[in-house]
Scaffold this active site. Structure first.
Site, short mmCIF file in Angstrom:
data_model
loop_
_atom_site.label_atom_id
_atom_site.label_comp_id
_atom_site.label_asym_id
_atom_site.label_seq_id
_atom_site.Cartn_x
_atom_site.Cartn_y
_atom_site.Cartn_z
CG HIS A 74 29.69 -10.64 57.13
ND1 HIS A 74 30.17 -10.17 56.25
CD2 HIS A 74 29.99 -10.08 58.35
CE1 HIS A 74 31.11 -9.17 56.75
NE2 HIS A 74 30.80 -8.99 58.09
CG ASP A 123 25.14 9.81 43.33
OD1 ASP A 123 23.86 9.57 43.55
OD2 ASP A 123 25.46 11.06 43.06
CB SER A 189 31.37 -5.86 58.92
OG SER A 189 32.27 -6.77 58.92
#
Length: 278
Positions: A74, A123, A189
């Site tokens: 998003h 990782d 986000s």
């Protein structure tokens, strides 16, 4: 920030998440860590965090290869000026974004940069995350919200693996975690959930309720272990077999989320540099 035309590739492009409301709890895109602490030092976690600006959207990402960052789907609009800066300080220089690849169903996106990062990459966590595991959230939301010049981090404890969270996408499978020593508030986000210095999740949503002090005290993360094949296919990253099995899936509507006690913002900044209260 460099102006760049970039391409978006996906099997399906869904609308960006928007705020949703429901009794007891609502989840909306997560955006800044408040009352948290600076991401500092030379380490994989500080070197691999990414500040993203695409169109009018500001988000966080994580470098998982020298040219690929992972973030939330998003965060990616259809077009706009696109730039990314790698590292935990605003002293890092922006570079253009070449392309973004959107996951067809999950709130994940891969962002390609034209220049190889000279800093560390992270990782993927080598096991499926289980309830009770502890990690750290990191993000750039404080830059937009409070003018902080350093990325922020807080502590997260995973509570459940859930589905049917009151949100725009009730089919999403997410890791639900309570946030302490900071809280998620609007730009985080797409930011990382680190466990043992490895990437275990990508931030998709956080609490958004009537009491502002409760906002950002719970975060929902996309479990990257469950999408390792997709990540490896597009980035070429070698990912070792993931240990264990996903935790039991809990219906978050039938079993509502517990929201921790309020964590009001008490941090401050001097000259734009964040000073947490812990």
């Amino acid at each position: 920030m460099s102006s760049a035309s970039f391409t978006t590739k996906a099997l399906s492009v869904l609308a960006a998440l928007t705020a949703a409301s429901a009794p007891l709890v609502a989840a909306s895109p997560a955006h800044a860590l408040a009352n948290a602490r600076n991401v500092t030092g030379s380490s994989t976690t500080s070197d691999s965090i990414v500040r993203l600006h695409i169109g009018n959207t500001a988000c966080t990402g994580t470098m998982i290869t020298p040219t690929w960052a992972i973030t939330a789907r998003h965060c990616i609009p259809e077009d706009g000026i696109a730039g990314a800066a790698i590292g935990s300080s605003t002293l890092s220089q922006f570079q253009q974004v070449s392309q973004a690849i959107l996951h067809p169903t999950a709130d994940l996106a891969l962002v390609e940069l034209p220049n190889q990062a000279s800093s560390n990459t992270v990782d993927l966590y080598g096991a499926h995350v289980q309830p009770g595991e502890n990690g750290q959230a990191a993000g750039w939301g404080g830059y937009s919200a409070f003018g902080q010049n350093v990325a922020q981090q807080a502590d997260v404890q995973i509570q459940r693996r859930v589905v049917n969270v009151p949100s725009p996408d009730r089919t999403a499978v997410l890791l639900e975690g309570t946030v302490s020593n900071g809280r998620l508030v609007p730009g985080d986000s797409g930011g990382p959930l680190y466990i043992n210095g490895q990437l275990a999740g990508v931030l998709s949503m956080s609490t958004d309720v009537e009491n502002d002090a409760l906002d950002g005290t719970v975060g929902w993360y996309i479990p990257v272990a469950e999408h390792a094949e997709w990540i490896a296919y597009y980035t070429g990253k070698h990912i070792a077999p993931i240990a264990g099995a996903p935790a039991e899936l809990v219906d978050a509507t039938a079993n509502p989320t517990f929201i921790p006690a309020p964590q009001p913002f008490t941090g401050s900044s001097i000259g734009g540099w964040a000073l947490g209260s812990s």
